[in-house]
Design a protein around this motif. Structure first.
Motif, PDB file in Angstrom:
ATOM      1  N   TYR A 245      36.202  90.123  68.102  1.00 23.98           N
ATOM      2  CA  TYR A 245      37.543  90.285  68.661  1.00 23.98           C
ATOM      3  C   TYR A 245      37.623  91.357  69.745  1.00 23.98           C
ATOM      4  O   TYR A 245      38.680  91.556  70.346  1.00 23.98           O
ATOM      5  CB  TYR A 245      38.535  90.642  67.554  1.00 23.98           C
ATOM      6  N   LEU A 246      36.513  92.055  69.998  1.00 22.68           N
ATOM      7  CA  LEU A 246      36.560  93.213  70.884  1.00 22.68           C
ATOM      8  C   LEU A 246      35.905  92.922  72.230  1.00 22.68           C
ATOM      9  O   LEU A 246      34.896  92.211  72.292  1.00 22.68           O
ATOM     10  CB  LEU A 246      35.853  94.400  70.223  1.00 22.68           C
ATOM     11  N   PRO A 247      36.445  93.491  73.316  1.00 18.90           N
ATOM     12  CA  PRO A 247      35.757  93.389  74.612  1.00 18.90           C
ATOM     13  C   PRO A 247      34.373  94.024  74.533  1.00 18.90           C
ATOM     14  O   PRO A 247      34.104  94.871  73.678  1.00 18.90           O
ATOM     15  CB  PRO A 247      36.676  94.168  75.558  1.00 18.90           C
ATOM     16  N   VAL A 248      33.515  93.616  75.433  1.00 22.47           N
ATOM     17  CA  VAL A 248      32.118  94.050  75.423  1.00 22.47           C
ATOM     18  C   VAL A 248      31.900  95.167  76.436  1.00 22.47           C
ATOM     19  O   VAL A 248      32.418  95.103  77.565  1.00 22.47           O
ATOM     20  CB  VAL A 248      31.186  92.865  75.748  1.00 22.47           C
ATOM     21  N   ARG A 249      31.117  96.163  76.042  1.00 16.94           N
ATOM     22  CA  ARG A 249      30.745  97.245  76.950  1.00 16.94           C
ATOM     23  C   ARG A 249      29.241  97.165  77.211  1.00 16.94           C
ATOM     24  O   ARG A 249      28.449  97.084  76.279  1.00 16.94           O
ATOM     25  CB  ARG A 249      31.106  98.602  76.358  1.00 16.94           C
ATOM     26  N   LEU A 250      28.867  97.201  78.471  1.00 19.94           N
ATOM     27  CA  LEU A 250      27.468  97.162  78.868  1.00 19.94           C
ATOM     28  C   LEU A 250      27.206  98.237  79.909  1.00 19.94           C
ATOM     29  O   LEU A 250      28.113  98.592  80.679  1.00 19.94           O
ATOM     30  CB  LEU A 250      27.108  95.791  79.450  1.00 19.94           C
ATOM     31  N   LYS A 251      25.974  98.712  79.962  1.00 14.98           N
ATOM     32  CA  LYS A 251      25.552  99.641  81.009  1.00 14.98           C
ATOM     33  C   LYS A 251      24.774  98.859  82.055  1.00 14.98           C
ATOM     34  O   LYS A 251      23.692  98.336  81.780  1.00 14.98           O
ATOM     35  CB  LYS A 251      24.688 100.758  80.421  1.00 14.98           C
TER      36      LYS A 251
ATOM     37  N   VAL B 109      48.903  76.079  65.136  1.00 10.82           N
ATOM     38  CA  VAL B 109      48.693  77.106  64.120  1.00 10.82           C
ATOM     39  C   VAL B 109      49.793  78.150  64.242  1.00 10.82           C
ATOM     40  O   VAL B 109      50.256  78.451  65.352  1.00 10.82           O
ATOM     41  CB  VAL B 109      47.296  77.762  64.285  1.00 10.82           C
ATOM     42  N   LYS B 110      50.211  78.699  63.123  1.00  5.55           N
ATOM     43  CA  LYS B 110      51.238  79.732  63.123  1.00  5.55           C
ATOM     44  C   LYS B 110      50.751  80.950  62.347  1.00  5.55           C
ATOM     45  O   LYS B 110      49.760  80.874  61.622  1.00  5.55           O
ATOM     46  CB  LYS B 110      52.538  79.201  62.500  1.00  5.55           C
ATOM     47  N   GLY B 111      51.461  82.069  62.513  1.00  7.78           N
ATOM     48  CA  GLY B 111      51.153  83.258  61.740  1.00  7.78           C
ATOM     49  C   GLY B 111      50.200  84.210  62.436  1.00  7.78           C
ATOM     50  O   GLY B 111      49.903  84.085  63.632  1.00  7.78           O
ATOM     51  N   LEU B 112      49.676  85.164  61.661  1.00  3.91           N
ATOM     52  CA  LEU B 112      48.842  86.233  62.215  1.00  3.91           C
ATOM     53  C   LEU B 112      47.559  85.687  62.830  1.00  3.91           C
ATOM     54  O   LEU B 112      47.117  86.165  63.890  1.00  3.91           O
ATOM     55  CB  LEU B 112      48.506  87.239  61.106  1.00  3.91           C
ATOM     56  N   LYS B 113      46.947  84.689  62.203  1.00 10.12           N
ATOM     57  CA  LYS B 113      45.713  84.115  62.717  1.00 10.12           C
ATOM     58  C   LYS B 113      45.911  83.585  64.130  1.00 10.12           C
ATOM     59  O   LYS B 113      45.076  83.807  65.019  1.00 10.12           O
ATOM     60  CB  LYS B 113      45.249  82.994  61.788  1.00 10.12           C
ATOM     61  N   GLN B 114      47.013  82.908  64.352  1.00  3.53           N
ATOM     62  CA  GLN B 114      47.307  82.368  65.687  1.00  3.53           C
ATOM     63  C   GLN B 114      47.562  83.499  66.677  1.00  3.53           C
ATOM     64  O   GLN B 114      47.084  83.456  67.822  1.00  3.53           O
ATOM     65  CB  GLN B 114      48.527  81.438  65.620  1.00  3.53           C
ATOM     66  N   LYS B 115      48.298  84.509  66.265  1.00  2.00           N
ATOM     67  CA  LYS B 115      48.628  85.603  67.180  1.00  2.00           C
ATOM     68  C   LYS B 115      47.370  86.342  67.649  1.00  2.00           C
ATOM     69  O   LYS B 115      47.238  86.675  68.830  1.00  2.00           O
ATOM     70  CB  LYS B 115      49.607  86.579  66.503  1.00  2.00           C
ATOM     71  N   ILE B 116      46.442  86.589  66.722  1.00  2.00           N
ATOM     72  CA  ILE B 116      45.200  87.283  67.086  1.00  2.00           C
ATOM     73  C   ILE B 116      44.366  86.415  68.023  1.00  2.00           C
ATOM     74  O   ILE B 116      43.855  86.894  69.050  1.00  2.00           O
ATOM     75  CB  ILE B 116      44.399  87.647  65.828  1.00  2.00           C
ATOM     76  N   HIS B 117      44.227  85.141  67.673  1.00  2.00           N
ATOM     77  CA  HIS B 117      43.433  84.238  68.511  1.00  2.00           C
ATOM     78  C   HIS B 117      44.018  84.150  69.916  1.00  2.00           C
ATOM     79  O   HIS B 117      43.286  84.234  70.918  1.00  2.00           O
ATOM     80  CB  HIS B 117      43.375  82.854  67.883  1.00  2.00           C
ATOM     81  N   THR B 118      45.320  83.974  70.013  1.00  2.00           N
ATOM     82  CA  THR B 118      45.961  83.812  71.316  1.00  2.00           C
ATOM     83  C   THR B 118      45.867  85.085  72.141  1.00  2.00           C
ATOM     84  O   THR B 118      45.605  85.033  73.353  1.00  2.00           O
ATOM     85  CB  THR B 118      47.433  83.394  71.135  1.00  2.00           C
ATOM     86  N   TRP B 119      46.049  86.224  71.494  1.00  2.00           N
ATOM     87  CA  TRP B 119      45.902  87.498  72.216  1.00  2.00           C
ATOM     88  C   TRP B 119      44.508  87.613  72.812  1.00  2.00           C
ATOM     89  O   TRP B 119      44.340  87.977  73.983  1.00  2.00           O
ATOM     90  CB  TRP B 119      46.165  88.661  71.252  1.00  2.00           C
ATOM     91  N   GLN B 120      43.493  87.287  72.017  1.00  2.00           N
ATOM     92  CA  GLN B 120      42.117  87.394  72.504  1.00  2.00           C
ATOM     93  C   GLN B 120      41.849  86.400  73.629  1.00  2.00           C
ATOM     94  O   GLN B 120      41.280  86.748  74.672  1.00  2.00           O
ATOM     95  CB  GLN B 120      41.132  87.148  71.360  1.00  2.00           C
TER      96      GLN B 120
END
Length: 352
Positions: free
Chosen positions: A71-77, A112-123
Motif C-alpha cells: 500500500y506504500l509508495p516506493v523509495r529508491l536511490k 465494492v463498498k466499505g473500508l476495503k474499497q476506500k483503501i484500494h481506490t485511494w491507492q
C-alpha cells in the motif's frame, strides 16, 4: 534509460489474471531491453513468478513485509532518470522517476463498498495521478478512468490490450471421454469468480432450462452456493473444478458446447479470447469491454435476462451456425497476442 519493474503483484496473488499479464510482459521485455532492475520477493509462491528466472544481480530491492508495503509508495536511490512500472498500483517518489501505471478495471469503485474499497481506490487514484503514463487494458477502462478522474490529462492515458496464451488452441484428436467431466459438447463452462456482477446465479437458472450440463471452473463452491445451485441443477448435472491450469483448461474448452460469460463488467475479459482460441463458442453480455474483445457474434446477449441467455444456449444446437461462430472466434482471437502487447509497452517506454 533504466527500467525498474515492481513485482508486488506476485505477493498479492498466488494465482490470478494480473499475475499472468505481468509475467507475460516481463518475459518478453527482458529480451528487448538490457538495463532492467526489479523489486522482487524470492520467497513468493505465486504460480506465474515460478515461471520466471530473475537473476540475483537484477534485483535492486527485496520486497519486505508485502502485506504492508503493497500500500506504500516506493523509495529508491537513483542518480539519473528512470522508468518505474509497478505491477499493482504503487509509484516511486523519486523526483527523477517516470512512473507508469497499468489500470486493469474499476471493479472496486463500481461494486465494492466499505473500508476495503476506500483503501484500494485511494491507492489506485494516487498511482494514476503520480504517473507520467497510464495504460488501460481496454477502451472501456479508459472511459471509466476519465469519467472517475476528470482531473487526469487524457493525453497521458493509453490503451494497450492484453494478449492471449498460445496454450489455447484447437485439438484435432477425439477426446478420451473418461477425461471429461461430461460427454463432449454436452456441457457449458462458467469460469472465474462468482461475484454478483458475474451473474453466476443467472447462468445456473438458464442452464437448468436446457439440456446442457454445467462445468464451473473457479473456487470451490461453499455450502450456501451448493444449496443454491442444487435448487435448479441436480448434482449429476454440474461439476466444480478449481486450480485448472492452461493445458487442462484448453481441453475443457475444446469439448464444451460453449463458455457462458454473462458478466456485467470486465476490464478486459481474457477467458473470452482463451475460449475463442480453443475453438469454443462464447455467450457473453454486450456490456463494458466485452464488445471490444469478443468481436462480431450472434451469441452476444443484448440484455441481461434468463430469457435472453436461454435463447442463446438453444442456438448451440445449430451445427452450421456454431461452425461459423467458431471460425469467427478463431479469426477474432488472432488480433491479440502477448508479443503485440509487449511491443506496445516497448514503444511507450521508448517514448520517454
Amino acid at each position: 534509460m533504466r527500467l525498474v519493474y515492481d513485482n508486488i503483484v506476485f505477493d498479492i496473488q498466488r494465482y490470478g489474471g494480473i499475475s499472468v499479464v505481468w509475467q507475460e510482459l516481463l518475459s518478453r521485455v527482458s529480451g528487448q531491453m538490457q538495463d532492467i532492475g526489479y523489486l522482487d520477493d524470492r520467497q513468493s509462491t505465486n504460480y506465474s513468478r515460478g515461471k520466471m528466472d530473475i537473476p540475483d544481480s537484477a534485483v535492486m530491492q527485496q520486497i519486505k513485509h508485502p502485506r504492508l508495503s503493497r500500500y506504500l509508495p516506493v523509495r529508491l536511490k537513483m542518480d539519473s532518470p528512470f522508468i518505474f512500472h509497478s505491477s499493482y498500483y504503487r509509484y516511486c517518489t523519486h523526483p527523477k522517476a517516470l512512473n507508469v501505471t497499468t489500470v486493469h478495471d474499476f471493479t472496486y469503485e463500481l461494486f465494492v463498498k466499505g473500508l476495503k474499497q476506500k483503501i484500494h481506490t485511494w491507492q489506485k487514484f494516487s498511482a494514476i495521478r503520480n504517473s507520467a503514463a497510464v495504460v488501460c487494458i481496454s477502451e472501456n477502462t479508459r472511459r471509466d478512468l476519465l469519467r472517475l478522474l476528470p482531473d487526469v490529462d487524457e493525453r497521458k492515458v493509453k490503451v494497450i490490450y492484453n494478449g492471449v496464451s498460445e496454450a489455447f488452441h484447437v485439438i484435432d484428436q477425439k477426446p478420451v471421454e473418461a477425461e471429461l467431466p461430461f460427454p463432449s459438447r454436452s456441457y457449458v463452462v462458467f469460469i472465474g469468480r462468482r461475484d454478483p456482477y458475474k451473474n453466476f446465479d443467472l447462468t445456473v437458472r438458464s442452464v437448468a432450462a436446457t439440456v446442457y450440463n454445467l462445468l464451473i471452473i473457479g473456487g470451490q463452491l461453499d455450502d450456501e452456493e451448493r444449496r443454491d445451485v442444487e435448487r435448479f441443477l441436480p448434482s449429476s448435472r454440474y461439476k466444480c473444478l478449481s486450480r485448472v491450469f492452461d493445458e487442462h483448461l484448453n481441453f475443457y474448452y475444446n469439448h464444451a458446447a460453449a463458455v457462458v460469460y454473462p458478466s456485467s463488467y470486465e476490464g478486459f475479459g481474457l477467458p473470452v479470447l482463451e475460449a475463442q482460441r480453443a475453438g469454443c463458442p462464447v455467450i457473453a453480455l454486450n456490456a463494458s469491454s466485452i464488445p471490444e474483445v469478443i468481436g462480431e457474434t450472434t451469441l452476444l446477449m443484448q440484455k441481461l435476462s434468463e430469457e435472453e441467455l436461454v435463447s442463446k444456449l438453444r442456438l448451440l444446437g445449430n451445427d452450421e451456425l456454431m461452425r461459423q461462430v467458431r471460425d469467427a472466434g478463431l479469426r477474432n482471437a488472432s488480433r491479440f497476442s502477448w508479443q503485440k502487447m509487449a511491443d506496445e509497452y516497448m514503444k511507450l517506454y521508448q517514448s520517454f
